[in-house]
Write a protein that holds these residues in place. Structure first.
Motif, PDB file in Angstrom:
ATOM      1  N   VAL A  91      34.303  24.072  13.313  1.00 13.62           N
ATOM      2  CA  VAL A  91      35.229  23.464  12.360  1.00 13.62           C
ATOM      3  C   VAL A  91      36.013  22.353  13.052  1.00 13.62           C
ATOM      4  O   VAL A  91      36.131  22.317  14.284  1.00 13.62           O
ATOM      5  CB  VAL A  91      36.229  24.489  11.765  1.00 13.62           C
ATOM      6  CG1 VAL A  91      35.519  25.496  10.883  1.00 13.62           C
ATOM      7  CG2 VAL A  91      37.009  25.186  12.884  1.00 13.62           C
ATOM      8  N   VAL A  92      36.532  21.450  12.227  1.00 15.69           N
ATOM      9  CA  VAL A  92      37.456  20.415  12.692  1.00 15.69           C
ATOM     10  C   VAL A  92      38.767  20.631  11.953  1.00 15.69           C
ATOM     11  O   VAL A  92      38.790  20.667  10.715  1.00 15.69           O
ATOM     12  CB  VAL A  92      36.905  19.008  12.408  1.00 15.69           C
ATOM     13  CG1 VAL A  92      37.982  17.951  12.644  1.00 15.69           C
ATOM     14  CG2 VAL A  92      35.703  18.729  13.285  1.00 15.69           C
ATOM     15  N   VAL A  93      39.852  20.802  12.695  1.00 13.06           N
ATOM     16  CA  VAL A  93      41.146  21.121  12.102  1.00 13.06           C
ATOM     17  C   VAL A  93      42.164  20.034  12.462  1.00 13.06           C
ATOM     18  O   VAL A  93      42.588  19.942  13.618  1.00 13.06           O
ATOM     19  CB  VAL A  93      41.664  22.492  12.572  1.00 13.06           C
ATOM     20  CG1 VAL A  93      42.929  22.867  11.810  1.00 13.06           C
ATOM     21  CG2 VAL A  93      40.597  23.569  12.419  1.00 13.06           C
ATOM     22  N   PRO A  94      42.541  19.189  11.514  1.00 14.43           N
ATOM     23  CA  PRO A  94      43.602  18.212  11.802  1.00 14.43           C
ATOM     24  C   PRO A  94      44.945  18.928  11.923  1.00 14.43           C
ATOM     25  O   PRO A  94      45.196  19.924  11.245  1.00 14.43           O
ATOM     26  CB  PRO A  94      43.593  17.295  10.571  1.00 14.43           C
ATOM     27  CG  PRO A  94      42.335  17.626   9.825  1.00 14.43           C
ATOM     28  CD  PRO A  94      41.999  19.038  10.157  1.00 14.43           C
ATOM     29  N   LEU A  95      45.792  18.436  12.798  1.00 15.46           N
ATOM     30  CA  LEU A  95      47.137  18.976  12.925  1.00 15.46           C
ATOM     31  C   LEU A  95      47.991  18.366  11.820  1.00 15.46           C
ATOM     32  O   LEU A  95      48.272  17.163  11.839  1.00 15.46           O
ATOM     33  CB  LEU A  95      47.717  18.623  14.293  1.00 15.46           C
ATOM     34  CG  LEU A  95      48.922  19.417  14.770  1.00 15.46           C
ATOM     35  CD1 LEU A  95      48.561  20.890  14.916  1.00 15.46           C
ATOM     36  CD2 LEU A  95      49.415  18.862  16.101  1.00 15.46           C
TER      37      LEU A  95
ATOM     38  N   PHE B 264      41.546  19.069  16.082  1.00 22.22           N
ATOM     39  CA  PHE B 264      40.962  20.006  17.034  1.00 22.22           C
ATOM     40  C   PHE B 264      39.541  20.344  16.593  1.00 22.22           C
ATOM     41  O   PHE B 264      39.309  20.707  15.435  1.00 22.22           O
ATOM     42  CB  PHE B 264      41.804  21.280  17.130  1.00 22.22           C
ATOM     43  CG  PHE B 264      43.161  21.039  17.727  1.00 22.22           C
ATOM     44  CD1 PHE B 264      43.335  21.033  19.101  1.00 22.22           C
ATOM     45  CD2 PHE B 264      44.254  20.781  16.921  1.00 22.22           C
ATOM     46  CE1 PHE B 264      44.579  20.794  19.654  1.00 22.22           C
ATOM     47  CE2 PHE B 264      45.499  20.534  17.462  1.00 22.22           C
ATOM     48  CZ  PHE B 264      45.668  20.533  18.835  1.00 22.22           C
ATOM     49  N   SER B 265      38.614  20.196  17.513  1.00 22.04           N
ATOM     50  CA  SER B 265      37.222  20.578  17.284  1.00 22.04           C
ATOM     51  C   SER B 265      37.024  21.948  17.906  1.00 22.04           C
ATOM     52  O   SER B 265      37.260  22.131  19.106  1.00 22.04           O
ATOM     53  CB  SER B 265      36.276  19.547  17.920  1.00 22.04           C
ATOM     54  OG  SER B 265      34.926  19.923  17.730  1.00 22.04           O
TER      55      SER B 265
ATOM     56  N   PHE C 171      34.704  22.104   7.553  1.00 16.80           N
ATOM     57  CA  PHE C 171      33.722  23.095   7.986  1.00 16.80           C
ATOM     58  C   PHE C 171      32.441  22.360   8.364  1.00 16.80           C
ATOM     59  O   PHE C 171      31.862  21.639   7.555  1.00 16.80           O
ATOM     60  CB  PHE C 171      33.450  24.092   6.856  1.00 16.80           C
ATOM     61  CG  PHE C 171      32.354  25.078   7.152  1.00 16.80           C
ATOM     62  CD1 PHE C 171      32.579  26.156   7.979  1.00 16.80           C
ATOM     63  CD2 PHE C 171      31.095  24.916   6.590  1.00 16.80           C
ATOM     64  CE1 PHE C 171      31.564  27.070   8.257  1.00 16.80           C
ATOM     65  CE2 PHE C 171      30.083  25.818   6.852  1.00 16.80           C
ATOM     66  CZ  PHE C 171      30.313  26.896   7.688  1.00 16.80           C
ATOM     67  N   LEU C 172      31.988  22.555   9.597  1.00 18.48           N
ATOM     68  CA  LEU C 172      30.806  21.847  10.080  1.00 18.48           C
ATOM     69  C   LEU C 172      29.564  22.717  10.179  1.00 18.48           C
ATOM     70  O   LEU C 172      28.487  22.207  10.480  1.00 18.48           O
ATOM     71  CB  LEU C 172      31.090  21.213  11.448  1.00 18.48           C
ATOM     72  CG  LEU C 172      32.062  20.036  11.452  1.00 18.48           C
ATOM     73  CD1 LEU C 172      32.259  19.509  12.861  1.00 18.48           C
ATOM     74  CD2 LEU C 172      31.563  18.921  10.545  1.00 18.48           C
TER      75      LEU C 172
END
Length: 311
Positions: free
Chosen positions: A202-206, A245-246, A274-275
């Motif tokens: 997943v990639v989660v932006p702050l 954050f990856s 979601f990757l």
């Protein structure tokens, strides 16, 4: 997989990326299109010109491949459907007649250069580095009459397939156990089946920078017993100090603990991307505590339902 399938990969031919692609069943008989960079390989998938792309994402020595991390975190969404691991070995090549004493400039990809620096410092301490788009591209560049360097660092496969190149030194990598991880990326669709030895990315932006912001993200995994095998921060490019954050987590999106963690992430950061969930290349199953198993989650939900129903 059939010959009608088309793949793109970080080229040219003979790269470690193509070696990773050839691990995919049927890829040897499929159409394989080398691309000069990661963005091009992925954009061809987005445009429907290829079914999937193989690109590098992580090296055991140098860490994450930033070009890939950034490319899959933005733009039209893509899904990781498979990963592959390739042991990395390097050779130093030059045109016939060139000796070690003649080398003043060496070209290769930045990750390869970083993994061979100790050898270069010992044997060619005065050689300058010329950045290349890939190890294979640097090697092939030596075949041009106006090559601005005398030698290249590349994979043994490239040297073996090019009679115009001589191998001056073998196994020049600083770490003989080096491995690069590659991912096969396609358009969104049905997830690969759960195997019990899976990974979710997943990639989660702050959403905002405040004390404990990263802890809130990590707690979504920790409180549900989900182990993280990789977490890296990357700048979004919007402004200084804004990051995403990856993250790689052990488990599949159909695992109750992982699904619950994904829901928690979305509550904190609705722009979470979601990757994919896919089988681990090393086939190592996740370690699941009894209280975070699917059965434990089902039992807990049933208990709450019974309370709400007054029973």
């Amino acid at each position: 997989m059939t010959s009608s399938v088309t793949y793109t990969f970080l080229g040219p031919e003979g790269t470690f990326t193509e070696a990773a692609l050839l691990q995919v069943p049927g890829a040897a008989d499929a159409t394989r299109i080398p691309c000069t960079n990661v963005n091009t390989a992925l954009d061809r998938v987005r445009a429907g010109e290829a079914d999937a792309a193989m690109v590098p994402i992580e090296n055991s020595v140098e860490g994450g491949v930033t070009a890939t991390l950034d490319a899959i975190a933005t733009g039209q969404e893509l899904r990781i459907i498979r990963e592959a691991l390739v042991p990395i070995t390097f050779v130093l090549v030059a045109r016939p007649g060139v000796e070690l004493s003649d080398i003043k400039r060496i070209s290769t990809h930045g990750h390869a250069w970083a993994q061979c620096r100790l050898w270069v410092d010992e044997h060619l301490p005065n050689a300058d580095y010329v950045p290349g788009s890939s190890t294979a591209a640097s090697a092939m560049g030596l075949l041009e009459d106006d090559a601005p360097y005398e030698a290249a660092i590349c994979a043994p496969l490239v040297a073996a397939e090019q009679p115009g190149l001589n191998v001056l030194a073998e196994d020049i990598g600083d770490n003989p156990e080096a491995v690069t991880r590659f991912i096969l990326v396609s358009k969104p669709g049905l997830l690969p089946d759960r195997t019990g030895a899976d990974k979710t990315t997943v990639v989660v932006p702050l959403p905002e920078d405040h004390p404990g912001a990263l802890m809130e993200i990590l707690d979504q995994f920790a409180s549900r017993g989900v182990n993280l095998s990789r977490i890296e921060s990357r700048p979004t490019g919007q402004y200084l100090g804004h990051y995403f954050f990856s993250i790689d987590a052990d488990g599949h999106a159909t695992d109750s603990r992982v699904a619950d963690a994904l829901a928690g992430l979305h509550r904190i950061s609705p722009a979470t991307r979601f990757l994919g969930s896919y089988a681990r290349a090393d086939k190592q199953p996740a370690v699941v505590a009894p209280h975070t198993s699917d059965a434990a989650f089902a039992s807990a939900h049933a208990w709450v339902d019974s309370i709400l129903k007054g029973s």
